[in-house]
Design an enzyme around this catalytic site. Structure first.
Site, short mmCIF file in Angstrom:
data_model
loop_
_atom_site.label_atom_id
_atom_site.label_comp_id
_atom_site.label_asym_id
_atom_site.label_seq_id
_atom_site.Cartn_x
_atom_site.Cartn_y
_atom_site.Cartn_z
N SER A 172 131.93 26.28 42.16
CA SER A 172 131.41 26.67 43.48
C SER A 172 132.53 26.79 44.50
CB SER A 172 130.45 25.60 43.99
OG SER A 172 129.41 25.36 43.09
N HIS A 203 130.30 33.20 39.30
CA HIS A 203 129.54 32.20 40.05
C HIS A 203 128.07 32.59 40.14
CE1 HIS A 203 128.70 29.95 44.02
NE2 HIS A 203 128.60 29.11 43.02
N ASN A 222 129.17 30.53 49.41
CA ASN A 222 129.32 29.12 49.80
C ASN A 222 130.18 28.93 51.04
OD1 ASN A 222 127.62 28.02 47.94
ND2 ASN A 222 129.20 27.62 46.42
N GLU A 242 128.63 36.14 41.78
CA GLU A 242 129.91 36.51 42.37
C GLU A 242 130.93 36.60 41.23
OE1 GLU A 242 130.03 34.75 46.82
OE2 GLU A 242 129.97 33.22 45.28
N1 CAA Z 1 113.53 28.80 36.04
C1 CAA Z 1 112.82 29.95 35.92
N2 CAA Z 1 111.98 30.42 36.88
C2 CAA Z 1 111.84 29.68 37.99
C3 CAA Z 1 112.54 28.46 38.20
C4 CAA Z 1 113.42 28.03 37.17
N3 CAA Z 1 114.13 26.92 37.26
N4 CAA Z 1 112.20 27.96 39.41
C5 CAA Z 1 111.32 28.83 39.95
N5 CAA Z 1 111.12 29.86 39.11
C6 CAA Z 1 110.28 31.06 39.34
C7 CAA Z 1 108.82 30.73 39.29
O1 CAA Z 1 108.33 30.81 37.97
C8 CAA Z 1 108.21 31.80 40.20
O2 CAA Z 1 108.07 33.00 39.51
P1 CAA Z 1 106.82 34.00 39.85
O3 CAA Z 1 106.94 34.31 41.33
O4 CAA Z 1 107.08 35.18 38.98
O5 CAA Z 1 105.61 33.21 39.50
C9 CAA Z 1 109.31 32.03 41.24
O6 CAA Z 1 110.54 31.54 40.66
C10 CAA Z 1 109.00 31.30 42.51
O7 CAA Z 1 108.83 29.91 42.18
P2 CAA Z 1 107.70 28.98 42.77
O8 CAA Z 1 106.50 29.80 43.13
O9 CAA Z 1 107.50 27.82 41.85
O10 CAA Z 1 108.37 28.33 44.04
P3 CAA Z 1 109.04 28.99 45.28
O11 CAA Z 1 108.31 30.21 45.71
O12 CAA Z 1 109.26 27.89 46.22
O13 CAA Z 1 110.46 29.49 44.74
C11 CAA Z 1 112.77 29.11 44.47
C12 CAA Z 1 111.36 28.61 44.15
C13 CAA Z 1 113.03 30.44 43.76
C14 CAA Z 1 113.72 28.07 43.93
C15 CAA Z 1 112.88 29.32 46.02
O14 CAA Z 1 112.44 28.16 46.67
C16 CAA Z 1 114.28 29.63 46.47
O15 CAA Z 1 114.72 30.77 46.39
N6 CAA Z 1 114.99 28.62 47.01
C17 CAA Z 1 116.35 28.77 47.50
C18 CAA Z 1 117.31 28.75 46.33
C19 CAA Z 1 118.73 28.93 46.77
O16 CAA Z 1 119.07 29.08 47.93
N7 CAA Z 1 119.62 28.90 45.77
C20 CAA Z 1 121.03 28.95 46.00
C21 CAA Z 1 121.59 27.56 46.02
S1 CAA Z 1 123.32 27.55 46.36
C22 CAA Z 1 124.02 27.89 44.89
O17 CAA Z 1 123.39 28.03 43.87
C23 CAA Z 1 125.50 28.01 44.87
C24 CAA Z 1 126.32 26.79 44.74
O18 CAA Z 1 127.46 26.94 44.31
C25 CAA Z 1 125.86 25.46 45.13
P1 NAD Z 2 125.33 19.04 36.40
O1 NAD Z 2 125.86 17.70 36.72
O2 NAD Z 2 123.86 19.28 36.44
O3 NAD Z 2 125.80 19.44 34.91
C1 NAD Z 2 127.11 19.36 34.43
C2 NAD Z 2 127.02 19.09 32.94
O4 NAD Z 2 128.30 19.29 32.34
C3 NAD Z 2 126.59 17.66 32.60
O5 NAD Z 2 125.45 17.71 31.78
C4 NAD Z 2 127.81 17.08 31.86
O6 NAD Z 2 127.46 16.20 30.80
C5 NAD Z 2 128.46 18.33 31.31
N1 NAD Z 2 129.88 18.19 30.99
C6 NAD Z 2 130.83 17.48 31.65
N2 NAD Z 2 132.03 17.65 31.05
C7 NAD Z 2 131.83 18.50 30.00
C8 NAD Z 2 132.69 19.08 29.01
N3 NAD Z 2 134.00 18.82 28.99
N4 NAD Z 2 132.14 19.93 28.09
C9 NAD Z 2 130.81 20.21 28.12
N5 NAD Z 2 129.96 19.68 29.03
C10 NAD Z 2 130.47 18.84 29.96
O7 NAD Z 2 126.10 20.05 37.33
P2 NAD Z 2 125.68 21.53 37.80
O8 NAD Z 2 124.89 21.43 39.05
O9 NAD Z 2 125.14 22.25 36.63
O10 NAD Z 2 127.10 22.12 38.20
C11 NAD Z 2 128.01 22.59 37.22
C12 NAD Z 2 129.01 23.53 37.87
O11 NAD Z 2 128.31 24.65 38.46
C13 NAD Z 2 129.84 22.91 38.98
O12 NAD Z 2 131.13 23.48 38.94
C14 NAD Z 2 129.09 23.34 40.24
O13 NAD Z 2 129.90 23.37 41.38
C15 NAD Z 2 128.63 24.74 39.84
N6 NAD Z 2 127.45 25.24 40.55
C16 NAD Z 2 126.43 24.40 40.86
C17 NAD Z 2 125.31 24.91 41.52
C18 NAD Z 2 124.14 24.03 41.87
O14 NAD Z 2 123.25 24.48 42.60
N7 NAD Z 2 124.05 22.81 41.37
C19 NAD Z 2 125.24 26.28 41.84
C20 NAD Z 2 126.32 27.12 41.48
C21 NAD Z 2 127.43 26.58 40.85
#
Ligand code: CAA
Ligand code: NAD
Length: 282
Positions: free
Chosen positions: A119, A140, A190, A152
């Site tokens: 991330s 990503h 991000n 990304e």
């Molecule tokens: N796997 C497969 N499908 C899933 C799922 C999963 N884990 N979670 C939800 N869905 C599907 C559902 O089946 C549903 O599909 P239909 O509309 O076809 O029935 C759809 O997604 C919507 O789900 P829900 O109706 O259960 O719930 P919702 O409307 O609240 O949506 C959500 C759930 C899609 C997660 C929505 O809340 C959302 O978009 N949230 C924001 C997510 C977000 O911002 N993600 C980015 C995080 S940052 C990141 O990822 C980067 C990083 O590096 C940290």
């Molecule tokens: P997580 O903690 O759910 O899962 C990480 C997994 O990797 C664990 O199950 C751990 O046992 C396993 N692991 C650790 N070392 C390992 C190795 N050497 N070989 C194989 N498996 C190993 O974490 P996550 O949320 O899935 O995040 C994973 C990566 O994805 C991070 O770099 C995170 O920044 C990125 N990411 C996370 C999100 C999010 O929403 N959580 C979104 C985008 C990107």
């Protein structure tokens, strides 16, 4: 493109989703976890997601069985040998990622492309630890991977044009919408999202509003699907804390500094949904 077999390192929140979409797109997919227990848990996560797809009529039983048939789990690096491309999705820690790619390099062929789902970490720094920096890049994905359309594609300084083109086409073959992102902390999304999430924690920590009102504000006021504190619980507070630390170290800007409450919640094991408690209880 020449990609037939894909490896995924880590079968946690992101790795499970990434492996699922690769298998559904028809790639033979080998997932590596650190032990059998975590592997079983991760594969169970994929089974549950595929079953939900069938239940909702979004996936036929045949497509589910084909996807499942494309998936193999392992705890060894050797079984990743045939992979043409490997996507790393392990803990957000530079040392752990570099170590994993070093072990991987001993198992795979010369042509294999190494991608990180990091991330916030520097892709060039990860690539520099390998003997194939030109065949390294960032890919990503967003959580939940089967739902979010965006990926990304990160072009680091050493990434070759050929590698970048292959990865971009690979992302499209998964049914995703790729964008070209720079090798800067947080890439595009991000860089914008993390300061917003951290500011929501500060508003809460300072007692300016309740968690419910902060979330209601952003869902009902701005049309976000989830409020920021719900989203933080969804992403994982541990992962968010590591991301914030990494971005702050690089930018030295207060907007990226992890708020004290975030660190303390992680230390107390309140990691969000994954541990049953974060800003909310699950
Ligand atoms: N796997 C497969 N499908 C899933 C799922 C999963 N884990 N979670 C939800 N869905 C599907 C559902 O089946 C549903 O599909 P239909 O509309 O076809 O029935 C759809 O997604 C919507 O789900 P829900 O109706 O259960 O719930 P919702 O409307 O609240 O949506 C959500 C759930 C899609 C997660 C929505 O809340 C959302 O978009 N949230 C924001 C997510 C977000 O911002 N993600 C980015 C995080 S940052 C990141 O990822 C980067 C990083 O590096 C940290
Ligand atoms: P997580 O903690 O759910 O899962 C990480 C997994 O990797 C664990 O199950 C751990 O046992 C396993 N692991 C650790 N070392 C390992 C190795 N050497 N070989 C194989 N498996 C190993 O974490 P996550 O949320 O899935 O995040 C994973 C990566 O994805 C991070 O770099 C995170 O920044 C990125 N990411 C996370 C999100 C999010 O929403 N959580 C979104 C985008 C990107």
């Amino acid at each position: 493109m020449g990609i037939q077999t894909v490896g995924v390192l880590g079968c946690g929140l992101m790795g499970a989703g990434i492996a699922q979409v690769c298998a559904q797109a028809g790639y033979r997919t080998v997932i590596r976890e650190v032990d059998e227990g975590l592997l079983t848990k991760g594969l169970g996560r994929i089974d549950k997601s595929l079953a939900a797809g069938v239940e909702k009529g979004k996936l036929t039983r045949k497509a589910r069985d084909e996807a499942r048939g494309n998936l193999t789990g392992t705890t060894s690096f050797e079984e990743l040998g045939p992979c043409d491309l490997v996507i790393e999705a392990i803990v957000e820690n530079l040392h752990a990622k570099r170590e994993a790619f070093t072990a991987l390099e001993a198992a795979v062929g010369e042509h294999t492309i190494f991608l990180s789902n990091t991330s916030s970490l520097c892709i060039t720094e990860i690539a520099a630890a390998t003997k194939r920096p030109d065949r390294c890049g960032g890919l990503h994905f967003f959580n939940p991977v089967p739902v979010m359309k965006l990926v990304e594609v990160v072009r680091a300084l050493p990434t070759s044009d050929k590698t970048f083109g292959t990865v971009f086409s690979f992302a499209q073959s998964l049914g995703k919408e790729p964008i070209t992102a720079p090798d800067r902390p947080g890439f595009i999304v991000n860089r914008l999202l993390v300061p917003y999430l951290l500011e929501a924690i500060r508003v809460y920590e300072r007692g300016l509003a309740t968690a419910e009102d902060i979330d209601k504000g952003m869902t009902l006021g701005c049309g976000h699907p989830m409020g920021p504190l719900t989203l933080l619980d969804f992403v994982g507070l541990d992962t968010t804390y590591y991301i914030a630390e990494i971005m702050f170290q690089e930018f030295k800007e207060p907007a990226y500094a992890p708020p004290p409450l975030l660190k303390r919640m992680v230390l107390a094991g309140r990691l969000g949904r994954k541990s049953g408690r974060g800003f909310y209880e699950y």
